[in-house]
Design an enzyme around this catalytic site. Structure first.
Site, short mmCIF file in Angstrom:
data_model
loop_
_atom_site.label_atom_id
_atom_site.label_comp_id
_atom_site.label_asym_id
_atom_site.label_seq_id
_atom_site.Cartn_x
_atom_site.Cartn_y
_atom_site.Cartn_z
N ASN B 108 0.80 -1.22 0.00
CA ASN B 108 0.00 0.00 0.00
C ASN B 108 0.83 1.28 0.00
O ASN B 108 0.34 2.35 0.33
CB ASN B 108 -0.96 0.01 1.20
CG ASN B 108 -1.77 -1.26 1.27
OD1 ASN B 108 -1.67 -2.01 2.22
ND2 ASN B 108 -2.53 -1.55 0.22
N TYR B 110 3.19 3.53 -2.52
CA TYR B 110 3.64 3.73 -3.89
C TYR B 110 5.16 3.71 -3.95
O TYR B 110 5.82 4.02 -2.97
CB TYR B 110 3.13 5.08 -4.43
CG TYR B 110 1.67 5.08 -4.78
CD1 TYR B 110 1.22 4.53 -5.97
CD2 TYR B 110 0.73 5.61 -3.90
CE1 TYR B 110 -0.12 4.52 -6.29
CE2 TYR B 110 -0.62 5.60 -4.21
CZ TYR B 110 -1.04 5.06 -5.40
OH TYR B 110 -2.38 5.04 -5.71
N VAL B 115 1.92 7.05 0.84
CA VAL B 115 1.11 6.03 1.47
C VAL B 115 -0.33 6.13 0.98
O VAL B 115 -0.87 7.22 0.84
CB VAL B 115 1.13 6.21 3.00
CG1 VAL B 115 0.16 5.26 3.68
CG2 VAL B 115 2.53 5.99 3.52
N CYS B 116 -0.92 4.97 0.70
CA CYS B 116 -2.29 4.94 0.20
C CYS B 116 -3.17 4.19 1.18
O CYS B 116 -3.24 2.97 1.15
CB CYS B 116 -2.30 4.26 -1.17
SG CYS B 116 -3.94 4.03 -1.85
N ILE B 117 -3.78 4.93 2.13
CA ILE B 117 -4.76 4.29 3.01
C ILE B 117 -5.97 5.19 3.14
O ILE B 117 -5.90 6.38 2.90
CB ILE B 117 -4.21 3.95 4.43
CG1 ILE B 117 -3.47 5.15 5.00
CG2 ILE B 117 -3.36 2.73 4.42
CD1 ILE B 117 -3.14 4.96 6.47
#
Lengths: 201, 192
Positions: B108, B110, B115-117
């Site tokens: 999660n 990149y 951060v991708c949450i």
């Protein structure tokens, strides 16, 4: 007669005067110590925040070079990061540009030994051996980044910021920062000790 | 004269509106800075185990650095992962952007460290609708909650919303290799 000087002639004169001013008169003015706010700046203005955010990831690259690159690509932080990752460095700006740039970083960031921009560090950029999928930015480990090598031996596990500071808790900005930095450094030292223990097992 | 007058009026309007928007932006930024100062105070006075966050420089409250300890019983254990938090001028209306500044491999995160949450996404833009509104960003969230969410993200990757496709694949198909790389990243963060 009035007919000999019409509006077209006036406009022409104005253009000639403007060009004359632009190309003949301004260069000495610009190099004569005019600040970055002087009107003669064709490139994109770069915010300190953008420079800082690149600087945080690549403390080894000079602020002047980051500013120069951001100005060239229209202030794009991702493009700048990409370039650093690909090339491993950023070209230093020509001398005429360096003179224009104001002080590199706020002094608090640059001079403090515990902060990111600490001096005397020439980390090798872009380690090529890193695994393909893992993210590769910010190549210095935290002990190096925060200059904690000297404290590695003296640090005793379990020390907390509270035990170290004898002064009562103050909430003004300056003491908050001091306590914050101390907590940060202690966390790194603790993690290092923990990792050393894990590796010994 | 004639030409000058023609340009005069629109110019004034432009200047006025520019002035106005600059002022609004300034009040918003001041609000954001106030809120961030109180969050910082809270974080320093009530320490939460395993996380640190604070402004990088005293004169810019919109850019923070933070440390997140690798959660125990995971390959991240023992590592101290550094990241930057970039706050928008309209914080806390809009979420900050969190970006790791160390080497990290995670489904999660990149490849550039972002951060991708769900907690970092505003409630408005979820085309897939798989994130419930309650776990998205809202002004009642905070830096502390964001960092704690990232910590649990490290422990339990969500390989369905893969930000790093290679990492997601490795996490699913070659867990041993994934854990090995993660362990190496963790060691590197503390210089070992």
């Amino acid at each position: 007669m009035a007919g000999s000087i019409g509006i077209p002639q006036l406009i022409f004169c104005a253009i000639v005067a403007a060009l004359f001013y632009r190309y003949v008169l301004s260069p000495p003015q610009a190099s004569g110590g005019s600040g970055p706010t002087s009107g003669r700046r064709p490139r994109a203005t770069v915010s300190q925040t953008d420079i800082d955010s690149v600087r945080v990831m690549f403390p080894q690259i000079s602020v002047a070079a980051i500013r120069w690159e951001l100005e060239k690509n229209g202030g794009s932080v991702p493009a700048t990061t990409e370039k650093i990752l690909n090339d491993g460095f950023l070209p230093e700006p020509p001398a005429s540009v360096t003179r224009q740039t104001p002080s590199p970083l706020p002094p608090s960031v640059n001079s403090e030994p515990g902060s990111l921009g600490g001096t005397g560090r020439s980390q090798a950029p872009a380690s090529s051996s890193s695994s393909s999928a893992a993210t590769t930015i910010g190549h210095s480990d935290l002990v190096t980044r925060y200059n904690l090598h000297s404290r590695l031996e003296t640090h005793r596990p379990g020390t907390s910021a509270e035990q170290l500071s004898s002064s009562p808790k103050k909430n003004d900005k300056a003491s908050l920062f001091i306590r914050g930095r101390e907590r940060r450094d202690l966390m790194v030292l603790e993690a290092r000790k923990k990792m050393e223990g894990m590796l010994r097992r | 004269m004639f030409i000058g007058q023609q340009h005069h009026a629109p110019n004034t309007i432009l200047k006025l509106s520019l002035n106005f928007s600059l002022q609004t932006a300034a009040t918003m930024a001041a609000k954001a800075a106030r809120r961030l100062l109180s969050e910082y105070r809270e974080l320093i006075n009530n320490e939460t185990d395993g996380i640190y966050a604070g402004p990088i420089s005293e004169d810019n409250f919109m850019l923070w650095e933070c440390l997140i300890a690798g959660p125990p019983d995971t390959p991240f254990e023992g590592g101290m992962f550094s990241a930057t938090l970039k706050f928008p001028d309209d914080y806390p209306l809009s979420p900050p952007e969190l970006k790791f500044t160390c080497e990290i491999l995670h489904p999660n995160v990149y490849p550039d460290g972002t951060v991708c949450i769900s907690i970092l996404h505003p409630p408005g833009d979820d085309p897939n609708m798989y994130e419930s509104a309650s776990e998205r960003w809202s002004p009642i969230q905070s830096v502390e909650k964001v960092l704690l969410s990232v910590m649990s993200m490290l422990a339990e990757p969500n390989d369905e919303s893969g930000a790093n496709v290679d990492a997601s694949k490795m996490f699913r198909d070659d867990r041993a290799r994934y854990e090995n790389i993660v362990r190496r990243c963790a060691r590197k963060t503390v210089g070992l």
